[in-house]
Write an enzyme that holds these catalytic residues in place. Structure first.
Site, PDB file in Angstrom:
ATOM      1  N   TYR A  67       0.860  -1.183   0.000  1.00 23.62           N
ATOM      2  CA  TYR A  67       0.000   0.000   0.000  1.00 23.62           C
ATOM      3  C   TYR A  67       0.902   1.241   0.000  1.00 23.62           C
ATOM      4  O   TYR A  67       1.286   1.765   1.043  1.00 23.62           O
ATOM      5  CB  TYR A  67      -0.920   0.040   1.217  1.00 23.62           C
ATOM      6  CG  TYR A  67      -1.820  -1.162   1.402  1.00 23.62           C
ATOM      7  CD1 TYR A  67      -2.002  -2.098   0.389  1.00 23.62           C
ATOM      8  CD2 TYR A  67      -2.509  -1.359   2.601  1.00 23.62           C
ATOM      9  CE1 TYR A  67      -2.836  -3.200   0.573  1.00 23.62           C
ATOM     10  CE2 TYR A  67      -3.344  -2.448   2.781  1.00 23.62           C
ATOM     11  CZ  TYR A  67      -3.498  -3.364   1.774  1.00 23.62           C
ATOM     12  OH  TYR A  67      -4.317  -4.454   1.961  1.00 23.62           O
ATOM     13  N   TYR A 211     -11.256  -9.626   3.212  1.00 23.15           N
ATOM     14  CA  TYR A 211     -11.043  -8.332   2.573  1.00 23.15           C
ATOM     15  C   TYR A 211     -12.008  -8.207   1.382  1.00 23.15           C
ATOM     16  O   TYR A 211     -12.617  -9.180   0.957  1.00 23.15           O
ATOM     17  CB  TYR A 211      -9.587  -8.114   2.170  1.00 23.15           C
ATOM     18  CG  TYR A 211      -9.035  -8.997   1.069  1.00 23.15           C
ATOM     19  CD1 TYR A 211      -9.304  -8.727  -0.270  1.00 23.15           C
ATOM     20  CD2 TYR A 211      -8.205 -10.071   1.356  1.00 23.15           C
ATOM     21  CE1 TYR A 211      -8.785  -9.518  -1.287  1.00 23.15           C
ATOM     22  CE2 TYR A 211      -7.674 -10.868   0.347  1.00 23.15           C
ATOM     23  CZ  TYR A 211      -7.965 -10.587  -0.970  1.00 23.15           C
ATOM     24  OH  TYR A 211      -7.455 -11.372  -1.971  1.00 23.15           O
TER      25      TYR A 211
END
Length: 317
Positions: A67, A211
């Site tokens: 990320y 997720y």
């Protein structure tokens, strides 16, 4: 708005031999510093999202090296300096090797270095949950997990996790009983792991975190049948119509709770005993605050089953 902890449903969750205190709603942070994943992200929004989540009572922050290639971890690391670290659960992940064009690497030496690098970016002495983000195609999975267990024994991480592993790879990784938690793609329109993974996880007391709980926005209720072309690569027209009809049912339940469809869908995951924590993402403070409201939606058993039945066709998808 600051929520009282009793309303936030703070609870103890057993993750392997570790026990953590968290709410069943966490924060996914791929939009916090994830400039390589999303366009038009603003770092200040990232700081604000993390602060808003923590100020609202959220306990678990889920991040990863990829990320922003460490940027998400850096932002979180800066923010938590102004909070009680003992009351925050930090989960991060690694597998992409920055020394090799981010190729997937599960070698023990790489994973150990990845943990040390993450600790520096997060400015913390320990990581609550560390996942192998993706499996590579060469490293024995039990050896990769054993390397992380060494760091667990040293106190640098508190729980060992794997993410995006097949059921067979999970079993290989857990040969020695060292896997504490699994994170995988799961939502109401992507449910096959209820059959392929959950029985094994339950039998071996391995926690589960999904997720993509909102299916990249599909489960927020903002789409109609006219939006099919946006999702044509993933769903047939019949499947898409089923989803829209199921969301209409969800909307009626949401209305009874003065909630949004998004909050009601999140409440379904929160209610589900097979899910340890659900981690929706947020691009801004408003989205973070809206997600937190899901903790105030208490579904009855009948409402839970009604939503479950509405999306039952996706248990094999």
């Amino acid at each position: 708005m600051i929520f009282k902890e009793e309303k936030m449903m703070v609870q103890e969750i057993k993750i392997g031999k570790s026990t953590v205190q968290t709410t069943k709603l966490g924060l996914g942070t791929n939009k916090v510093g994830g400039h390589n994943l999303f366009q038009n992200l603003n770092d200040q929004d990232g700081y604000d999202v993390v602060r808003k989540a923590l100020d609202s009572g959220i306990k678990l922050l889920d991040t990863a090296y990829i990320y922003g290639e460490g940027r998400s971890e850096e932002i979180i690391g800066e923010v938590i300096q102004n909070y009680d670290r003992s009351k925050i659960v930090i989960a991060t992940k690694a597998a992409q090797d920055p020394q090799n064009n981010n190729q997937i690497n599960n070698e023990p030496a790489f994973l150990k270095q990845a943990v040390k690098d993450a600790l520096k970016r997060l400015q913390t002495a320990y990581i609550d949950i560390f996942y192998i983000h993706f499996p590579d195609n060469k490293t024995p999975k039990n050896e990769a997990v054993a390397a992380l267990n060494e760091l667990k024994q040293a106190g640098l991480i508190r729980a060992v996790g794997v993410s995006n592993f097949t059921p067979e790879q999970i079993k290989e990784a857990n040969i020695d009983g060292l896997v504490d938690i699994v994170e995988d793609h799961y939502n109401l329109v992507h449910r096959q792991i209820e059959k392929t993974e959950w029985p094994y996880l339950k039998q071996n007391k391995i926690a589960f975190v999904p997720y993509f709980p909102l299916a990249s926005g599909l489960l927020t209720g903002r789409y109609t049948l006219n939006d099919y072309e946006k999702f044509a690569d993933d769903y047939s027209k019949v499947e898409f119509e089923t989803i829209i009809n199921a969301l209409a049912i969800t909307q009626k339940i949401a209305d009874r709770h003065s909630a949004t469809v998004t909050q009601t869908i999140l409440a379904w995951y929160i209610t589900n005993p097979n899910i340890a924590v659900v981690i929706p993402g947020a691009r801004n403070q408003q989205q973070a605050a809206g997600n937190v409201e899901a903790l105030n939606v208490t579904l009855s058993e009948a409402e839970f089953q009604q939503i479950d039945k509405a999306f039952a066709d996706f248990k094999n998808k």
